[in-house]
Design a protein around this motif. Structure first.
Motif, short mmCIF file in Angstrom:
data_model
loop_
_atom_site.label_atom_id
_atom_site.label_comp_id
_atom_site.label_asym_id
_atom_site.label_seq_id
_atom_site.Cartn_x
_atom_site.Cartn_y
_atom_site.Cartn_z
N UNK A 193 0.87 -1.28 0.06
CA UNK A 193 -0.02 -0.04 0.00
C UNK A 193 0.89 1.19 0.03
N UNK A 250 0.78 3.89 -2.81
CA UNK A 250 0.56 5.33 -2.34
C UNK A 250 1.37 6.19 -2.83
N UNK A 251 2.73 5.82 -2.78
CA UNK A 251 3.78 6.99 -3.10
C UNK A 251 3.68 7.05 -4.65
N UNK A 275 0.68 9.07 -5.45
CA UNK A 275 0.79 10.43 -5.09
C UNK A 275 1.65 11.17 -6.20
N UNK A 276 2.86 10.56 -6.59
CA UNK A 276 3.93 10.95 -7.40
C UNK A 276 2.96 11.52 -8.84
N UNK A 331 1.03 14.30 -8.43
CA UNK A 331 1.91 15.52 -8.07
C UNK A 331 2.14 16.02 -9.75
N UNK A 363 -20.38 14.71 0.90
CA UNK A 363 -19.52 15.20 2.00
C UNK A 363 -18.16 15.28 1.52
N UNK A 364 -17.95 13.83 0.91
CA UNK A 364 -16.48 13.80 0.67
C UNK A 364 -15.92 14.68 -0.80
N UNK A 421 -20.71 3.58 2.48
CA UNK A 421 -19.88 4.68 2.89
C UNK A 421 -18.45 4.01 2.44
N UNK A 465 -16.17 6.19 -0.14
CA UNK A 465 -14.84 6.33 -0.01
C UNK A 465 -13.96 6.04 -1.03
N UNK A 471 -6.00 8.86 -5.37
CA UNK A 471 -5.40 8.33 -4.24
C UNK A 471 -5.69 6.79 -4.09
N UNK A 472 -5.19 6.50 -3.22
CA UNK A 472 -5.21 4.97 -2.84
C UNK A 472 -6.66 4.73 -2.07
N UNK A 497 -8.95 3.62 0.74
CA UNK A 497 -8.61 3.45 2.04
C UNK A 497 -9.05 1.93 2.41
N UNK A 498 -8.51 1.42 3.55
CA UNK A 498 -8.72 -0.03 4.07
C UNK A 498 -10.21 -0.13 4.56
N UNK A 501 3.83 15.07 -0.78
CA UNK A 501 3.86 13.68 -0.40
C UNK A 501 3.17 13.63 1.07
N UNK A 546 -4.43 10.30 2.83
CA UNK A 546 -4.95 8.95 2.98
C UNK A 546 -5.16 8.49 4.53
#
Ligand code: FAD
Lengths: 425, 104
Positions: free
Chosen positions: A6, A10-11, A14-15, A18, A51-52, A337, A341, A350-351, A353-354, B19, B26
């Motif tokens: 994860x 996630x990185x 995010x890149x 970015x 809401x999100x 929900x 999400x 984005x990842x 969420x669990x 980041x 997250x």
């Protein structure tokens, strides 16, 4: 150092974000999410998506102006609730910025990402959430079809069916026989039939004490069985008789005009009021969307409730195969929900969420006698697992104060989840 | 300092900041999902309209103590004892933080 999968993903995500942060955000804001069904799952999904994602366009499709909840419809049958108190409108969702269209989704084209409404409107979506609830397998019990249900109600979707059953109970003479046929397999609200029997017993004890209740069951055992039977004996003596599958409880044919139920071994029971909880499947629109499998239900990925069969469609609630989670309003709300999400994260790059879920089904056995069953669930890869050691049923040896507290907390649950879904609507 | 040099300094800083904020987003999303089912009984964001106690905005330490007590069976309850056994220490800490902040 431990680097989780994860974490790495996630990185990378995010890149990616970015590189074009403005673009990803613009995508999420400009996206159109359509939600079909304004019940427990659908209305929750719409509210939490709003809401999100404050800028996102969210459209909710629901045919009825006021939604009548199955939860607490048994209390209405028992005379403990007014009809209006179990219906909810959509003004509060509208005020929150959800576009609500009172129409029926007639067809869904998953490849074109398009919903066609009965009124003729066509909606294009980036993501679709389906929470259509259940439909019935008409004629799975011989003679039990839509026309028969107008004489012998199921009342397993709340609305005119519930009111029909109530009027039949009110018209029944003291000393009459109320018979309920109960399905096996996957069905909405496993403790529901037994709460209904409890509430009918409450009504009859109060108004028609010479009457009897016969439960013809296609199963060998049922949800919270020991707790229900303990409560029945304490509150209603031997008014309720339960007949299991082995004792010839399975109903195979219904004669609606004569209000008779015939069992597997050939016994015919004649009722004064007959109620059938029939075999079920996912709401028909799920089949149109191509998300159901051979079971008639919808396979989903447990981490996001996305359809296993059609991309960009998330399905929540009773329509899904989500075992070990039961088909409850509480679960539909929790699943919605998680789906909201997951959709929000994906559209924002984005990842996911669990996923984490819980369930509690309160049942009212008598006015001051509440019981419950609870569970906590997580997604492991894409399957749903129950957290071991958690959950379970109310203690069998609890005292009267405990049962009374759970009756009050059950009403608290209804108020809370209604506010969470429909707001003040 | 040239513009190029400045860029060379600022870009990695921006990268780190983005980041970090992505990680924070997250974490926030995960906490929100963990807290999702609580609203089913405690009301939207823990503001209860009915018989079940509100938990929004309670002090974090009190939330932590109550939930830990339910999980360990040292506190009496009807249902929370059963539910909290499904959450580990880290999850309970996340929930306590979430509901302490969300109500303010
Ligand atoms: C007697 C009884 C008691 C119950 N008690 C409880 C309880 O105490 N606690 C609990 O947690 N659960 C309870 N349940 C279960 C609960 O009702 C369901 O699990 C819950 O309603 C499932 O939510 P859903 O969103 O899947 O379906 P629903 O809530 O039924 O919502 C489906 C919605 O989709 C709409 N729809 C269907 N097809 C279309 C279409 N083509 N286009 C547009 N809209 C469409 C319908 O009009 C409906 O509004 C009970 C059920 C029964 C029968």
């Amino acid at each position: 150092m431990i680097i989780s999968r994860r974490g790495i993903l996630g990185g990378v995500a995010a890149l990616g974000a970015l590189a074009m942060p403005g673009l990803v955000r613009a995508q999420a804001a400009a996206a159109h999410v359509v939600v079909v069904g304004g019940g427990f799952g659908g209305a929750t999904a719409a509210r939490y998506l709003r809401r999100l994602n404050p800028g996102m366009r969210i459209t909710l499709i629901e045919p009825t102006q006021r939604f009548a909840t199955c939860p607490f419809s048994n209390l209405y049958l028992g005379g403990l609730r007014e009809w209006d108190s179990i219906t909810h409108g959509y003004d509060d969702l509208r005020a929150a910025g959800v576009e609500v269209i009172h129409d029926l989704a007639q067809d869904i084209d998953g490849a074109a990402r398009r919903v066609v409404l009965a009124g003729g409107d066509v909606l294009d979506y980036d993501r679709l959430v389906l929470s259509p609830g259940i439909d019935f397998r008409w004629n799975a019990i011989e003679g039990y079809d839509e026309a028969a249900a107008e004489l012998v109600p199921h009342a397993w979707r709340a609305g005119p069916q519930t009111q029909l059953l109530k009027s039949q109970l009110e018209a029944m003479e003291d000393g009459g026989l109320f018979v309920m046929s109960i399905t096996d397999g996957a069905f909405r609200c496993p403790p529901g039939p037994y709460e209904r029997a409890s509430m009918v017993a409450h009504y009859l004890t109060t108004h028609k004490p010479k009457s009897k209740i016969l439960l013809l069951d296609s199963k060998e055992n049922f949800s919270k069985q020991a707790l229900f039977q303990q409560g029945w004996a304490a509150l209603y003596g031997n008014m309720i008789e339960w007949i299991s599958l082995a004792d010839d409880g399975q109903v195979v044919a219904i004669d609606a005009a004569n209000r008779t139920a015939e069992t597997n071994f050939g016994t015919t029971h004649r009722a004064d009021v007959l109620n059938v909880v029939p075999p079920q499947k996912a709401g028909w629109i799920a089949e149109r969307a191509g998300v159901t499998d051979a079971t008639g239900w919808v396979p989903v990925r447990g981490g996001s409730f996305e359809s296993e069969q059609v991309p960009h469609i998330h399905v929540v609630g009773d329509a899904t195969i989500a075992a070990p989670m039961p088909k409850s309003g509480f679960c539909a709300n929790a699943q919605a929900k998680v789906a909201a999400a997951a959709i929000s994260a994906e559209l924002a790059g984005r990842d996911t969420p669990p996923a984490s879920f819980a369930n509690t089904c309160y049942s009212l056995v008598g006015v001051d006698w509440g019981i419950s069953v609870a569970g906590v669930y997580r997604a492991e890869d894409d399957s749903i697992v129950e957290v071991e050691g958690a959950g379970g049923v109310s203690p069998i040896d609890a005292n009267a104060a405990f049962r009374k507290a759970e009756a009050a907390y059950g009403a608290g649950w209804y108020a809370a989840i209604s506010a969470d879904i429909w707001g003040r609507g | 300092m040239s513009v190029r040099q400045l860029n060379l300094m600022v870009l990695p800083m921006m990268l780190t900041a983005t980041l970090a904020s992505a990680a924070a987003a997250d974490e926030r999303a995960a906490a929100q999902v963990l807290a999702g089912p609580c609203a089913g009984c405690h009301g939207p964001d823990g503001h209860s309209p009915g018989a079940i106690p509100s938990i929004a905005g309670l002090p974090e330490a009190e939330l932590l103590a109550r939930m830990t007590g339910f999980r360990d069976g040292t506190a009496d309850a009807t249902v929370m004892t059963r539910l909290m056994k499904g959450y580990d220490e880290a999850q309970i800490a996340t929930l306590a933080h979430w509901f302490a902040e969300v109500g303010q």
